[in-house]
Structures are given as structure tokens and as C-alpha cells.
Design a protein around this motif. Structure first.
Motif, PDB file in Angstrom:
ATOM      1  N   TYR A   1       7.447   3.872  -2.343  1.00  0.00           N
ATOM      2  CA  TYR A   1       6.667   2.320  -1.817  1.00  0.00           C
ATOM      3  C   TYR A   1       5.544   3.541  -1.509  1.00  0.00           C
ATOM      4  CZ  TYR A   1      11.575   1.391  -0.706  1.00  0.00           C
ATOM      5  OH  TYR A   1      12.846   1.056  -1.417  1.00  0.00           O
ATOM      6  N   CYS A   2       4.553   1.835  -1.251  1.00  0.00           N
ATOM      7  CA  CYS A   2       3.497   2.471  -0.739  1.00  0.00           C
ATOM      8  C   CYS A   2       3.100   2.035   0.839  1.00  0.00           C
ATOM      9  CB  CYS A   2       1.889   1.491  -1.165  1.00  0.00           C
ATOM     10  SG  CYS A   2       2.122   0.203  -1.406  1.00  0.00           S
TER      11      CYS A   2
ATOM     12  N   LEU B   1       1.815  -5.704   0.613  1.00  0.00           N
ATOM     13  CA  LEU B   1       1.547  -4.248  -0.186  1.00  0.00           C
ATOM     14  C   LEU B   1       2.363  -4.369  -2.327  1.00  0.00           C
ATOM     15  CD1 LEU B   1       1.462  -1.463   2.381  1.00  0.00           C
ATOM     16  CD2 LEU B   1      -0.377  -2.721   0.713  1.00  0.00           C
TER      17      LEU B   1
ATOM     18  N   TRP C   1       2.552   6.849   0.536  1.00  0.00           N
ATOM     19  CA  TRP C   1       3.093   6.846   0.166  1.00  0.00           C
ATOM     20  C   TRP C   1       4.329   7.127  -0.209  1.00  0.00           C
ATOM     21  CZ3 TRP C   1       2.474   4.050  -4.387  1.00  0.00           C
ATOM     22  CH2 TRP C   1       1.476   3.339  -4.882  1.00  0.00           C
TER      23      TRP C   1
ATOM     24  N   ALA D   1       3.143  -2.857  -5.410  1.00  0.00           N
ATOM     25  CA  ALA D   1       3.525  -1.797  -6.003  1.00  0.00           C
ATOM     26  C   ALA D   1       3.751  -1.710  -7.365  1.00  0.00           C
ATOM     27  CB  ALA D   1       4.417  -0.917  -5.062  1.00  0.00           C
TER      28      ALA D   1
ATOM     29  N   THR E   1      -7.390  -1.214  -3.494  1.00  0.00           N
ATOM     30  CA  THR E   1      -5.911  -0.614  -4.244  1.00  0.00           C
ATOM     31  C   THR E   1      -6.028   0.915  -3.666  1.00  0.00           C
ATOM     32  OG1 THR E   1      -7.277  -0.409  -6.304  1.00  0.00           O
ATOM     33  CG2 THR E   1      -5.935  -2.479  -6.347  1.00  0.00           C
TER      34      THR E   1
ATOM     35  N   CYS F   1      -0.641  -0.155  -6.137  1.00  0.00           N
ATOM     36  CA  CYS F   1      -0.836  -0.526  -4.451  1.00  0.00           C
ATOM     37  C   CYS F   1      -1.606  -1.458  -4.583  1.00  0.00           C
ATOM     38  CB  CYS F   1      -0.277   0.273  -3.962  1.00  0.00           C
ATOM     39  SG  CYS F   1      -0.486  -0.818  -2.687  1.00  0.00           S
TER      40      CYS F   1
ATOM     41  N   GLY G   1       5.138  -1.914   1.097  1.00  0.00           N
ATOM     42  CA  GLY G   1       5.369  -2.554  -0.289  1.00  0.00           C
ATOM     43  C   GLY G   1       6.910  -2.988  -0.594  1.00  0.00           C
TER      44      GLY G   1
END
Length: 124
Positions: free
Chosen positions: A94-95, A3, A35, A5, A77, A21, A115
Motif C-alpha cells: 500500500y502507498c 492513491l 509504503w 498503486a 507519483t 503510486c 491506496g
């Protein structure tokens, strides 16, 4: 699974940023996406989540009315559009991917993949 980001940066209060992401190595449409953010010295906290189809979303109170998340299952995405940014939005964002496809969830523990994070800094 990766992942990635991107889209973070420095912005003045009241400005906007669009985080993206990109997911690879997983069947993206089978995962709800979330998220999260983590400010210095604080725990990681939930910001927003979107179901696998995009038909359901959830937002933290701090994000409601200012942030919007969406996804494109063809391009693998997910996006977090952040408007009216405040200094307290400063954090690493962060994703993450949640394999439970029934609902969107807020707990960090439910997300299997993360991510690397993208830094958002909002100046006053």
C-alpha cells in the motif's frame, strides 16, 4: 483523494518489481509518502517513506539495501523499486500519504490517505 498503486505481480526470488503510486485530489508536494505491506494473517507493517521534497527517506530493516523509494512532485507519483526479492516479501503493498511535512514517520496511524493496494507474490 485517490492513491492508485500499481506494478505488483508474480516474480521469482531474486527478481525485481517496481511499484508506482499515482496521487490525485491533494497537494502532493505537501505530503510525505509511505509504503506499507500486509501479508496474510499479519499486521500491516512499514516498508519505506519519503519526505515531501524527496530529500529524506527511511526504510524498514527488511527493506534496507534492497528497496528504494523516490518521488516526482511534478507527476504526483511515488515509486518503490524492489530488488533481490524474497518469498517473505510476499504481501499486499500500500502507498499512503502523511500530512506532517516535517519528518518521515513509520506509524500507520500517521497516514491519512491510503491506496487500494497491489499484490506482490515472490515464489521460491
Amino acid at each position: 483523494v485517490q492513491l492508485q498503486a500499481s506494478g505488483g505481480g508474480l516474480v521469482q526470488a531474486g527478481g525485481s518489481l517496481r511499484l508506482s503510486c499515482a496521487a490525485s485530489g491533494l497537494t502532493f508536494s505537501r505530503y510525505a509518502m509511505g509504503w506499507f505491506r500486509q501479508a496474510p494473517g499479519k499486521e500491516r507493517e512499514f516498508v519505506a517513506a519519503i519526505s515531501r521534497t524527496g530529500g529524506s527517506t527511511d526504510y524498514a530493516d527488511s527493506a534496507k539495501g534492497r528497496f528504494t523509494t523516490s518521488r516526482n512532485n511534478t507527476k504526483n507519483t511515488v515509486v518503490l523499486q524492489m530488488n533481490s526479492l524474497k518469498p517473505e516479501d510476499t504481501a499486499v503493498y500500500y502507498c499512503a500519504a502523511d500530512p506532517d511535512t516535517r519528518i518521515v514517520r513509520r506509524g500507520v496511524k500517521f497516514y491519512d490517505y491510503w491506496g487500494q493496494g497491489t499484490v506482490v507474490t515472490v515464489s521460491s
